[in-house]
Every structure is written in C-alpha cells, then in structure tokens.
Write an enzyme that holds these catalytic residues in place. Structure first.
Site, PDB file in Angstrom:
ATOM      1  N   GLU A  51       4.268   4.848 -15.174  1.00  0.00           N
ATOM      2  CA  GLU A  51       4.211   3.756 -14.197  1.00  0.00           C
ATOM      3  C   GLU A  51       3.486   2.590 -14.848  1.00  0.00           C
ATOM      4  O   GLU A  51       2.549   2.777 -15.627  1.00  0.00           O
ATOM      5  CB  GLU A  51       3.455   4.196 -12.935  1.00  0.00           C
ATOM      6  CG  GLU A  51       3.286   3.043 -11.943  1.00  0.00           C
ATOM      7  CD  GLU A  51       2.825   3.476 -10.557  1.00  0.00           C
ATOM      8  OE1 GLU A  51       2.325   4.603 -10.412  1.00  0.00           O
ATOM      9  OE2 GLU A  51       2.974   2.660  -9.633  1.00  0.00           O
ATOM     10  N   CYS A 245       3.913   4.001  -6.985  1.00  0.00           N
ATOM     11  CA  CYS A 245       3.928   3.003  -5.902  1.00  0.00           C
ATOM     12  C   CYS A 245       4.617   1.711  -6.321  1.00  0.00           C
ATOM     13  O   CYS A 245       5.017   0.912  -5.467  1.00  0.00           O
ATOM     14  CB  CYS A 245       2.516   2.689  -5.449  1.00  0.00           C
ATOM     15  SG  CYS A 245       1.690   4.084  -4.697  1.00  0.00           S
ATOM     16  N   ASN A 376       9.452   6.937  -3.374  1.00  0.00           N
ATOM     17  CA  ASN A 376       8.233   7.521  -3.923  1.00  0.00           C
ATOM     18  C   ASN A 376       7.184   7.552  -2.821  1.00  0.00           C
ATOM     19  O   ASN A 376       6.910   6.526  -2.206  1.00  0.00           O
ATOM     20  CB  ASN A 376       7.695   6.668  -5.073  1.00  0.00           C
ATOM     21  CG  ASN A 376       6.307   7.131  -5.509  1.00  0.00           C
ATOM     22  OD1 ASN A 376       6.168   8.188  -6.114  1.00  0.00           O
ATOM     23  ND2 ASN A 376       5.276   6.350  -5.184  1.00  0.00           N
ATOM     24  N   GLU A 377       6.608   8.693  -2.582  1.00  0.00           N
ATOM     25  CA  GLU A 377       5.530   8.817  -1.584  1.00  0.00           C
ATOM     26  C   GLU A 377       5.888   8.129  -0.271  1.00  0.00           C
ATOM     27  O   GLU A 377       5.034   7.494   0.349  1.00  0.00           O
ATOM     28  CB  GLU A 377       4.208   8.286  -2.145  1.00  0.00           C
ATOM     29  CG  GLU A 377       3.619   9.200  -3.192  1.00  0.00           C
ATOM     30  CD  GLU A 377       2.115   9.054  -3.400  1.00  0.00           C
ATOM     31  OE1 GLU A 377       1.524   8.080  -2.911  1.00  0.00           O
ATOM     32  OE2 GLU A 377       1.540   9.940  -4.063  1.00  0.00           O
TER      33      GLU A 377
END
Ligand code: AHR
Length: 657
Positions: A51, A245, A376-377
C-alpha cells in the site's frame, strides 16, 4: 507457562538468565508422519501486501527523487523553493499545459540577469545520492522569451557542495523532452537538486525528474532495486496492491482509480494521498500520489518477483472510518465496468481495447490475472449489496477469476459475524480477514482455524501485524516479541492451509522520516532498507512453505501452545524434504524430540534458527541483522531428532526425505 506481555524486567530476565537456563524438565516428543494425511498448500500461500502508506510508493519504492515534479500538489510550489539571492521570479501557470486535465500546472521561470535565478527541490525528506552512481535527469521545457535560456542542475549536499551536475539546452517554443546523465561524486543521504537558469530570459518547465541508474532491472523511471530485492528474496506467492484504505479513499473522489494510473507518467492524474491527513499526530502534508507506480508497474513487479497479482478495487464505497460515501446502486455500473476492464487490461488479447493499452505499455503477453479483490475493509449491508452486483457481472463474464471479499476491519465482533455469515451464504470465493492485535492474541489464536468450515469460502489472512501497543499507536515497534507471536500464529495458518489459502503481513514499507503507521515489515531511509524480525518470520514461512501439510502432534494433539510450544509440518514434494516449524515461546530452553515416520533413517538436514537477545530486540538501520536466521546442520538418529529449542525461538527444520 502462558506467555504474558512482558515488560522491561521480563526482557532483562530473559537476557540475563533465561538463555542459559535449560529447565530441568521432561523431553517433549513431537510425532511427525511424513506419509500422514494432509492438505495441499497453495503455491501462492505466502505473499506481500503493498500500500502507498508511510511513503511506500512516492518517496519509497518509486525511485523518483524529485518531489512534486509536475507542480500538481495542492500547493503547486510545495517541495520547491527559490535559491537565495536570485534575480528573477517564478510563476505557476496553467494555460498551455501539456495535459489540461491530468497535468494542468507548469512553472514559468524568469531570470533578470545571466545565470541569475534558480529553484531548488528538497526531495522526499532529502534525496539519497550514491557515489559513482549515474543519475538520469529529464525535464519538459519550452522557450518563451526572445533569448534562449539553458538549465543547469546541481545536486548539492547539506553543506551546499555540488556532488553532481548536468546541463540541458531547450530549443523552440513547443514542449519537448530534454535529458542529461551524470555521475555523482559523493554519497549523501539528504541531498537536494538545484536548477539554475543559464543566460537571462524566460522559460517554461514541467515534469522535472531525477532517477538513479540502479533501479530494479535498470528500468528507466523504475523502482528502488534494494526494496524490490527484499521482496524478491521472500519468493512471495502473491502481490496485493494498491492497499489498504487507499483503495477506498477518504472520499469517493479520492479513491484509487486504476485507469488514471496507466499510460505516460505525465498523463497520470495526481491526487492527494489519503494518509496525508489521516493521523493528526503524523500529518504528512506533502504526501501525494503521482502514480508513477501505477497498475501496469504493479503487474510487472508481481511478474518480476514470481508473484500472482492481486489487485483490489473500490466497491463503490469510500472509507467507512472517514466519509463513508456510497455510490447509489443504480449508479454502480462504471465501478463494475472498471473491474471488467481491469481483467481485460491484464488478460485480454492485444486486439481488445484494454489489452491494446497493456501492449502499448510494453507487455503484449497477458499478465495471467487470477484473483481480484472487491472492496477493502468495507462492512455492513451496503457492502454486501454492492458486492453482489459486482460478483454477478464479473462471474458471468470471467468465471475463472476468484474474487477476494472484504471480511471487514476486525477478526471478530458484530461486523465480522455479519460479513462472515453473509459472504459464506453467497458462496464467496475468498474472505479477507484482518488482525491487528496484541502478541497475546496471536499466541492464543494459533488454533483459530482448526475448526473452521473446510468446505466453503477460503480465507485470505490479508493484513496482520502484532501490535506492541494499541492499533495505530505511533509507539508500536517491530520487536521480537511481536514477530515470535506471529510465527506461533502462522503455524495454525500453515496447518490449516485448506482453509487459509493466502497470508500477508501489513503494512509492508515505511520510510523512517515519512511514516504514518507502525509497525511495518520493511523500513527504509533514502539509501538503505532492512527487514524487521517480522520480515524474517514471513520469509521463512514463504521460502519453506512446502507442498502439503503433514501431521505433527504432541501426545496425540495439535501443538497449539502446550508448554508454550507451537508447531506445524509440511513436506516439499519437489525438493523431497520434510519441513518442521516450531516456536518455543518459553523463557527457557526446551528439550524436544521429533519422532518422524516415513523418513530415511539418519537423514540429515538444516535448522534455521530465528531468535533474539531479548523479546524487545529489534533490527535497525545501524544493526539490520540483529534478528536474522542462523543455519546449522542437524542429523537424525535413526528416525529421531533431538533438539534443544532456544528460549523464545522460531525454528525451521528441513530434513531430506
Ligand atoms: O495497513 C494499514 C491499514 O490497516 C490498511 O490500509 C487498512 O486496510 C487497515 O485498516
């Protein structure tokens, strides 16, 4: 003994006493059966999670040394300054730019007297320059006045001494590219680049760029070779990108859009990095995404290091910790189309619209994409209803693609239970579980997957890291205690390789002067990079992953913490090896005996021992090798192997079958 989170006293005790104190205790016997029943281990079991956090891409893996090279930051002159005493001026302009959407700004420079004006770029916390290394400078420029103005760049050290320089002589009133290569004569960790006008007059400049020669595979405009090498050394099974994120963005506008990250670097639209303002205690106002490292480069990197690519796409929701913006269901189509187009970009023939773009970027062969993450999440019904739309369309066109689905932010609790139930009911391919927890959680969850559903959705342990303090605390560290707890936990993942088919530590990279989140697997500064103890644990699992699990028990039971021991075993059918992984989480040595069925008598092998002076020991720039595996020979007596496991140690034993 149960391992408690230890303090300084505990660590001192271990350092002074524990290492020497082999307890007067009975020998623990492990029964290993090389012919026993087991499950296949996926070739892409152990991978890496990338990331652009902590200056992982810009200022890190992407080897560009000039910050804000295209003057597109929110403050277009950020990272630049006028050199003191100059006689001239600069103006940020946006009329007549090289790309009216993606690259609107450029710089107009004016020197009132010959050789009288210059600007300076500070780099990403300085520029790491190496003695004897070639550097490639490039710039777009056009003359705008009556006289012709040249440009001289000087790389200077902190005292202002020139350690490398070159000149370009732009001609004509059209934008053109100019390049010069020079060799640096000193190693400096925090250099800067001064750009002087030669002559008097006016000139426009854009895309000011400086790259070292020693990028990965020496690709122009490429990646930092030392960082990629650390990844390649792990032989990772997959590369997940671009997050995290960052996929979601703080707002939908700031989400990661892969189509804006391909093509010519000057046409990739820069946006703010969401980590720029995420943590008040670690504000990073100069953190933007240039996308010089874009989706093409991610695929290429995965291919280079032998990893399966795992891109994760936005599912139509911004980060639910931030704005939580959602796209109405009836407007989700463009997001789903992005997913279909990405598959075509990766795998489509060169005759297809997106396959053609891949070919134009230099890769006519397909990238063989097999996995794709959606979200994602993300959590809650809003995620599930969007995911269902994505899944239906993707599976209809590309049934062979396995979809990775978000398991939310935590490995338990209401959100997790809801997602887990819904996703399994949907027949989801793979569920991405995340665990940022204290070391004790990792020790006690070594059995987490022993009783999981073995027939339904697979699990991707997509982000984990033991936290020495609470999650996202800026004083979290990568110490041996955390790494050891992960090693113990991962015995459970390996044992359950039919349930958990992929695993990766997160985050991957952090710049010592530009991080937002800790702990991280690999730390870098401008010149060097080192792996933490956590990296060493991951690497051992990945290098010695084997092809099939085999039983390893103590008194007929899985080894999940009895006597502070954790173990798993595999065979590698290709190398014809039995591989045993065992963690001793006790402060004292333990005598153990492995009784191995199905192996040649008196077989020989190698023990890779990972341990540290104390549980608080860490690797560092000064001592990158404090916690690294040490190898020694071992030999069976008959079919038995006697070992004394060091206190607080992770042991990987490879025996020739
Ligand atoms: O790894 C850091 C962050 O942790 C990731 O971006 C996110 O997925 C998780 O919350």
């Amino acid at each position: 003994m149960k391992l408690k989170r230890i303090g300084l006293l505990g660590a001192l005790y271990f350092a002074l006493v524990g290492a020497e104190n082999v307890q007067a205790q009975s020998i623990k016997t492990f029964d290993v059966d090389a012919n026993g029943k087991g499950v296949a281990i996926s070739p892409h079991m152990w991978g890496v999670f990338f990331e652009d956090i902590n200056m992982g891409a810009d200022g890190g893996l992407y080897a560009e040394l000039i910050k804000n090279r295209s003057f597109e930051f929110d403050s277009p002159f950020m990272g630049w300054s006028e050199i003191k005493g100059g006689k001239g001026s600069y103006l940020v302009n946006n009329i007549g730019s090289i790309n009216k959407v993606a690259n609107r700004h450029f710089l107009h420079l004016k020197s009132d007297i010959p050789d009288g004006y210059g600007i300076s770029n500070e780099g990403f916390r300085g520029m790491g320059i190496k003695k004897g290394m070639q550097y490639h400078f490039s710039i777009k420029a056009r003359q705008t006045g009556n006289s012709t103005v040249g440009l001289r760049l000087n790389i200077v050290d902190q005292a202002g001494s020139v350690i490398g320089s070159g000149t370009v002589n732009p001609q004509g009133k059209e934008w053109r590219d100019y390049k010069v290569t020079f060799t640096a004569n000193a190693t400096v960790p925090k250099a800067k680049t001064n750009l002087w006008m030669t002559g008097a007059g006016e000139i426009d400049i854009d895309m000011v760029s400086l790259f070292p020669q020693d990028t990965w595979k020496e690709r122009p405009g490429g990646l930092r070779a030392d960082m990629v090498q650390l990844l390649a050394d792990m032989k990772p099974g997959f590369l997940r990108f671009p997050g995290g994120c960052i996929v979601e963005g703080r707002t939908l506008d700031e989400r990661f859009q892969w189509k804006k990250t391909i093509g010519k670097p000057e046409d990739r639209e820069l946006i703010i990095n969401r980590w720029n303002i995420e943590f008040k205690h670690r504000l990073t106002p100069d953190y933007f995404q240039s996308f010089g490292l874009g989706f093409f480069e991610y695929f290429q990197l995965a291919e280079d290091i032998g990893a399966t690519a795992l891109p994760i796409l936005n599912c139509g929701m911004a980060c639910q910790f931030n704005t939580g913006e959602v796209v109405p269901l009836d407007q989700l189509q463009p997001y789903i189309q992005d997913a279909l187009d990405l598959i075509e970009f990766a795998n489509g023939p060169v005759s297809s619209e997106w396959g053609k773009k891949r070919a134009e970027m230099g890769h006519p062969e397909p990238f063989k994409l097999k996995l794709l993450g959606v979200g994602n999440e993300n959590w809650g019904p809003q995620y599930i209803e969007r995911l269902k739309l994505f899944t239906t369309v993707i599976k209809a066109k590309y049934p062979e693609i396995k979809i990775v689905n978000s398991g939310g932010t935590d490995p338990s609790g209401e959100r997790f239970d809801y997602l887990n139930t819904q996703l399994r009911a949907m027949g989801a391919d793979i569920i991405d579980e995340h665990y940022y927890r204290p070391p004790q959680w990792f020790f006690s969850n070594a059995k987490r997957y022993d009783n999981y559903d073995r027939k339904g959705s697979k699990v991707f342990a997509g982000e984990y890291a033991a936290q020495s303090k609470e999650i996202a605390s800026p004083i979290n560290v990568n110490n041996w205690h955390c790494a050891l707890s992960e090693a113990a936990f991962l015995t459970g993942i390996e044992r359950n390789a039919d349930v958990v088919t992929m695993a990766s530590y997160a985050p991957l990279f952090a710049h010592a002067d530009g991080w937002q989140w800790t702990p991280d697997m690999i730390w870098i500064d401008n010149l060097t990079a080192y792996g933490t103890p956590n990296y060493q644990v991951q690497k051992l699992y990945s290098l010695y992953k084997g092809t099939k699990t085999i039983p390893i028990t103590m008194k007929g039971k899985q080894v999940t913490g009895q006597d502070s021991l954790y173990a798993s075993a595999v065979i590698d059918a290709d190398k014809k090896e039995v591989i045993i992984k065992v963690v001793n989480a006790m402060a004292t040595s333990q005598k153990v005996l492995f009784a191995i069925k199905g192996i040649k008598s008196n077989a020989k092998g190698i023990l890779s021992l990972l341990t540290a002076e104390t549980l608080l020991t860490r690797n560092s720039f000064e001592s990158p090798d404090e916690v690294v595996p040490k190898e020694s020979q071992v030999a069976l007596q008959g079919k038995n192997l006697d070992l004394t496991l060091k206190p607080y140690s992770f042991n990987v034993i490879r025996l020739k079958m």
